[in-house]
Design an enzyme around this catalytic site. Sequence first.
Site, PDB file in Angstrom:
ATOM      1  N   ARG A 147       0.860  -1.181   0.000  1.00 11.95           N
ATOM      2  CA  ARG A 147       0.000   0.000   0.000  1.00 11.95           C
ATOM      3  C   ARG A 147       0.898   1.233   0.000  1.00 11.95           C
ATOM      4  O   ARG A 147       1.883   1.275   0.745  1.00 11.95           O
ATOM      5  CB  ARG A 147      -0.869  -0.010   1.261  1.00 11.95           C
ATOM      6  CG  ARG A 147      -1.886   1.089   1.295  1.00 11.95           C
ATOM      7  CD  ARG A 147      -2.649   1.090   2.615  1.00 11.95           C
ATOM      8  NE  ARG A 147      -2.098   2.057   3.526  1.00 11.95           N
ATOM      9  CZ  ARG A 147      -2.764   2.559   4.573  1.00 11.95           C
ATOM     10  NH1 ARG A 147      -3.989   2.134   4.840  1.00 11.95           N
ATOM     11  NH2 ARG A 147      -2.207   3.436   5.369  1.00 11.95           N
ATOM     12  N   TYR A 159      -3.268  11.676   6.613  1.00 13.79           N
ATOM     13  CA  TYR A 159      -3.470  10.288   7.037  1.00 13.79           C
ATOM     14  C   TYR A 159      -2.455   9.328   6.369  1.00 13.79           C
ATOM     15  O   TYR A 159      -2.137   9.486   5.209  1.00 13.79           O
ATOM     16  CB  TYR A 159      -4.887   9.848   6.627  1.00 13.79           C
ATOM     17  CG  TYR A 159      -5.051   8.362   6.664  1.00 13.79           C
ATOM     18  CD1 TYR A 159      -5.225   7.723   7.873  1.00 13.79           C
ATOM     19  CD2 TYR A 159      -4.942   7.603   5.509  1.00 13.79           C
ATOM     20  CE1 TYR A 159      -5.319   6.353   7.930  1.00 13.79           C
ATOM     21  CE2 TYR A 159      -5.037   6.234   5.559  1.00 13.79           C
ATOM     22  CZ  TYR A 159      -5.230   5.611   6.777  1.00 13.79           C
ATOM     23  OH  TYR A 159      -5.308   4.256   6.836  1.00 13.79           O
ATOM     24  N   ASP A 209      -5.072   3.874  -0.092  1.00 14.58           N
ATOM     25  CA  ASP A 209      -6.212   4.089   0.803  1.00 14.58           C
ATOM     26  C   ASP A 209      -6.599   5.566   0.794  1.00 14.58           C
ATOM     27  O   ASP A 209      -5.805   6.423   1.188  1.00 14.58           O
ATOM     28  CB  ASP A 209      -5.819   3.652   2.226  1.00 14.58           C
ATOM     29  CG  ASP A 209      -7.006   3.626   3.188  1.00 14.58           C
ATOM     30  OD1 ASP A 209      -8.095   4.082   2.805  1.00 14.58           O
ATOM     31  OD2 ASP A 209      -6.817   3.133   4.318  1.00 14.58           O
ATOM     32  N   HIS A 211      -9.250   6.684   2.441  1.00 17.27           N
ATOM     33  CA  HIS A 211      -9.771   6.896   3.801  1.00 17.27           C
ATOM     34  C   HIS A 211     -11.020   7.784   3.815  1.00 17.27           C
ATOM     35  O   HIS A 211     -11.115   8.743   4.600  1.00 17.27           O
ATOM     36  CB  HIS A 211      -8.672   7.435   4.723  1.00 17.27           C
ATOM     37  CG  HIS A 211      -8.697   6.786   6.083  1.00 17.27           C
ATOM     38  ND1 HIS A 211      -9.307   7.376   7.155  1.00 17.27           N
ATOM     39  CD2 HIS A 211      -8.235   5.599   6.520  1.00 17.27           C
ATOM     40  CE1 HIS A 211      -9.195   6.575   8.206  1.00 17.27           C
ATOM     41  NE2 HIS A 211      -8.567   5.484   7.851  1.00 17.27           N
ATOM     42  N   GLU A 235      -8.882   2.092  -2.019  1.00 14.77           N
ATOM     43  CA  GLU A 235      -9.659   1.733  -0.825  1.00 14.77           C
ATOM     44  C   GLU A 235     -10.478   2.914  -0.305  1.00 14.77           C
ATOM     45  O   GLU A 235      -9.983   4.049  -0.271  1.00 14.77           O
ATOM     46  CB  GLU A 235      -8.659   1.279   0.232  1.00 14.77           C
ATOM     47  CG  GLU A 235      -9.237   0.958   1.587  1.00 14.77           C
ATOM     48  CD  GLU A 235      -8.151   0.406   2.506  1.00 14.77           C
ATOM     49  OE1 GLU A 235      -7.219  -0.271   2.013  1.00 14.77           O
ATOM     50  OE2 GLU A 235      -8.218   0.658   3.712  1.00 14.77           O
ATOM     51  N   GLU A 261     -13.802  -1.699   5.970  1.00 11.05           N
ATOM     52  CA  GLU A 261     -13.168  -1.829   7.290  1.00 11.05           C
ATOM     53  C   GLU A 261     -14.061  -1.301   8.413  1.00 11.05           C
ATOM     54  O   GLU A 261     -13.919  -1.727   9.548  1.00 11.05           O
ATOM     55  CB  GLU A 261     -11.781  -1.167   7.318  1.00 11.05           C
ATOM     56  CG  GLU A 261     -11.792   0.338   7.191  1.00 11.05           C
ATOM     57  CD  GLU A 261     -10.389   0.947   7.192  1.00 11.05           C
ATOM     58  OE1 GLU A 261      -9.501   0.406   6.536  1.00 11.05           O
ATOM     59  OE2 GLU A 261     -10.205   1.975   7.868  1.00 11.05           O
ATOM     60  N   ARG A 282     -13.577  -5.638   2.724  1.00  4.79           N
ATOM     61  CA  ARG A 282     -12.488  -5.555   3.715  1.00  4.79           C
ATOM     62  C   ARG A 282     -12.958  -5.712   5.167  1.00  4.79           C
ATOM     63  O   ARG A 282     -12.280  -5.312   6.100  1.00  4.79           O
ATOM     64  CB  ARG A 282     -11.725  -4.236   3.541  1.00  4.79           C
ATOM     65  CG  ARG A 282     -11.083  -4.107   2.177  1.00  4.79           C
ATOM     66  CD  ARG A 282     -10.080  -2.982   2.116  1.00  4.79           C
ATOM     67  NE  ARG A 282      -8.995  -3.182   3.046  1.00  4.79           N
ATOM     68  CZ  ARG A 282      -8.848  -2.523   4.198  1.00  4.79           C
ATOM     69  NH1 ARG A 282      -9.727  -1.616   4.571  1.00  4.79           N
ATOM     70  NH2 ARG A 282      -7.831  -2.780   4.986  1.00  4.79           N
ATOM     71  N   GLU A 338      -4.413  -7.443   4.891  1.00  2.00           N
ATOM     72  CA  GLU A 338      -3.553  -6.351   5.371  1.00  2.00           C
ATOM     73  C   GLU A 338      -2.754  -6.840   6.581  1.00  2.00           C
ATOM     74  O   GLU A 338      -3.281  -7.559   7.440  1.00  2.00           O
ATOM     75  CB  GLU A 338      -4.418  -5.154   5.784  1.00  2.00           C
ATOM     76  CG  GLU A 338      -3.616  -3.944   6.236  1.00  2.00           C
ATOM     77  CD  GLU A 338      -4.515  -2.772   6.650  1.00  2.00           C
ATOM     78  OE1 GLU A 338      -5.672  -3.008   7.032  1.00  2.00           O
ATOM     79  OE2 GLU A 338      -4.036  -1.631   6.586  1.00  2.00           O
ATOM     80  N   TRP A 401     -12.475  11.770   8.536  1.00  7.60           N
ATOM     81  CA  TRP A 401     -11.066  11.412   8.784  1.00  7.60           C
ATOM     82  C   TRP A 401     -10.695  10.127   8.055  1.00  7.60           C
ATOM     83  O   TRP A 401     -11.380   9.256   7.806  1.00  7.60           O
ATOM     84  CB  TRP A 401     -10.767  11.217  10.289  1.00  7.60           C
ATOM     85  CG  TRP A 401      -9.346  10.802  10.439  1.00  7.60           C
ATOM     86  CD1 TRP A 401      -8.238  11.557  10.233  1.00  7.60           C
ATOM     87  CD2 TRP A 401      -8.883   9.475  10.752  1.00  7.60           C
ATOM     88  NE1 TRP A 401      -7.110  10.800  10.422  1.00  7.60           N
ATOM     89  CE2 TRP A 401      -7.463   9.513  10.722  1.00  7.60           C
ATOM     90  CE3 TRP A 401      -9.514   8.258  11.057  1.00  7.60           C
ATOM     91  CZ2 TRP A 401      -6.675   8.394  10.998  1.00  7.60           C
ATOM     92  CZ3 TRP A 401      -8.750   7.164  11.312  1.00  7.60           C
ATOM     93  CH2 TRP A 401      -7.336   7.233  11.289  1.00  7.60           C
TER      94      TRP A 401
HETATM   95  C1  CS2 Z   1      -6.675   2.031   7.844  1.00  5.50           C
HETATM   96  C2  CS2 Z   1      -6.555   1.951   9.339  1.00  5.50           C
HETATM   97  O1  CS2 Z   1      -5.448   0.046   7.749  1.00  5.50           O
HETATM   98  C3  CS2 Z   1      -6.230   0.767   7.157  1.00  5.50           C
HETATM   99  O2  CS2 Z   1      -6.625   0.567   6.035  1.00  5.50           O
HETATM  100  O3  CS2 Z   1      -7.752   2.600   7.243  1.00  5.50           O
HETATM  101  O4  CS2 Z   1      -5.311   2.457   9.678  1.00  5.50           O
HETATM  102  C4  CS2 Z   1      -7.645   2.641  10.135  1.00  5.50           C
HETATM  103  O5  CS2 Z   1      -7.574   4.022  10.005  1.00  5.50           O
HETATM  104  C5  CS2 Z   1      -7.527   2.274  11.587  1.00  5.50           C
HETATM  105  O6  CS2 Z   1      -7.424   0.898  11.720  1.00  5.50           O
HETATM  106  C6  CS2 Z   1      -8.698   2.821  12.365  1.00  5.50           C
HETATM  107  O7  CS2 Z   1      -8.814   2.193  13.591  1.00  5.50           O
HETATM  108 MG    MG Z   2      -8.183   1.733   5.343  1.00  2.70          MG
END
Ligand code: CS2
Ligand code: MG
Length: 401
Positions: A147, A159, A209, A211, A235, A261, A282, A338, A401
């Site tokens: 990633r 992020y 990602d 996010h 993602e 996620e 995911r 992951e 976020w």
């Molecule tokens: C993220 C995470 O791993 C990922 O893909 O999006 O770092 C996520 O922000 C955290 O696990 C939130 O708890």
């Molecule tokens: Mg993620």
Amino acid sequence: MKIVEARVIVTCPGRNFVTLKIVCSDGTTGVGDATLNGRELAVAAYLTEHVVPALIGRDPARIEDTWQYLYRGAYWRRGPVTMTAIAAVDTALWDIKGKVAGLPVYQLLGGRSRSGVQVYGHASGSSTSDVLASVAGFVSRGYRAVRVQAEVPGIPDIYGISSGPAYEPATFGVATESSWSTPDYLAHIPAVFEAVRDEFGPTLQLLHDVHHRLTPIEAARLGKSLEPYALTWMEDPVPAELQDGFRLIRQHTTTPLAVGEVFNSIFDCSTLISERLIDYIRTTVVHAGGITHLRRIFDLAALYQVRSGSHGATDLSPVCMSAALHLDLAIPNFGLQEYMPHTAETDAVFPHGYRFADGYLHPAEEPGLGVDIDESLAATFPYRPAALPVNRLTDGTMHDW
Ligand code: CS2
Ligand code: MG
């Protein structure tokens, strides 16, 4: 055999983890991860106050019935707190079933469908040359999927940029604030992937990602601009509660999409899967109702050629990772897992038998999940309040976020 005790253990070996340990009348124990990042004590209280009393005296062999009891019996269905609590119970009961049978859990799930679980790691950097060096580090350690996240000029505290080997977005105390500018981001990211493809060639699997930060049309533009670099997935391009938006993204780009996620039930996934609006789902053991419910989600996904890509950040404990690997090994439609290694303190608190080799993780071969919690060591790391960041646009507007 009966369940005689269930302990909720909260520990902070560098970050907070919540673990459920179920004890049976013959002394057999099982563990389940119950960590919900930044909301740990909500799940701990849900377990202690509402779930543990209902477990005492139950037959640990009745995994499905216990799942249905906790899901239907709560009346208030779904949601991350409830589903994380149910996941912890479910995971611990699979661990116990494996120990009683004398088999690793993947054998109970139908046996291996592959020789190992391919994982992806997190490369990141502030400049493009830092990003290239970070990707090179993963390639030299044997990873075949990486990633890639990059700092964007004009966006401080973006992020996904790691300052050390274990990326950790939560901080102790109240939430910190990070910032975001979609125009700066969209202008910068394609050039980063161009540089990575130029350096590493066409076969290294690359992921990114977003996010949850874009609108559907912005995500469509990003997906289109990344097409020349053939990503394995983009993602969480948009906040996933607006699922109609994915139809629009799909009309414009062939960049594969991975979502899930923050999902906690099959009902969050069913539209995206059955309309083939995503390519990878995911969801993960700890936040989507345990092995029992995640298997149900992956089976639905298999009907539509959607593959798994379970979340595996450091806030998912080694107990969750162990459980995920057994399921990943068994299902027919595994995609990627992951993997962000934990700190040495976390590994010591959760002794586990899974191992990394040549870009793959391999679960332990011992009966059950092959993971435990060292409770006396855990007690030396007391809980510390912590939170995930919040995010504002450069003019101060609250954003995702
Ligand atoms: C993220 C995470 O791993 C990922 O893909 O999006 O770092 C996520 O922000 C955290 O696990 C939130 O708890
Ligand atoms: Mg993620």
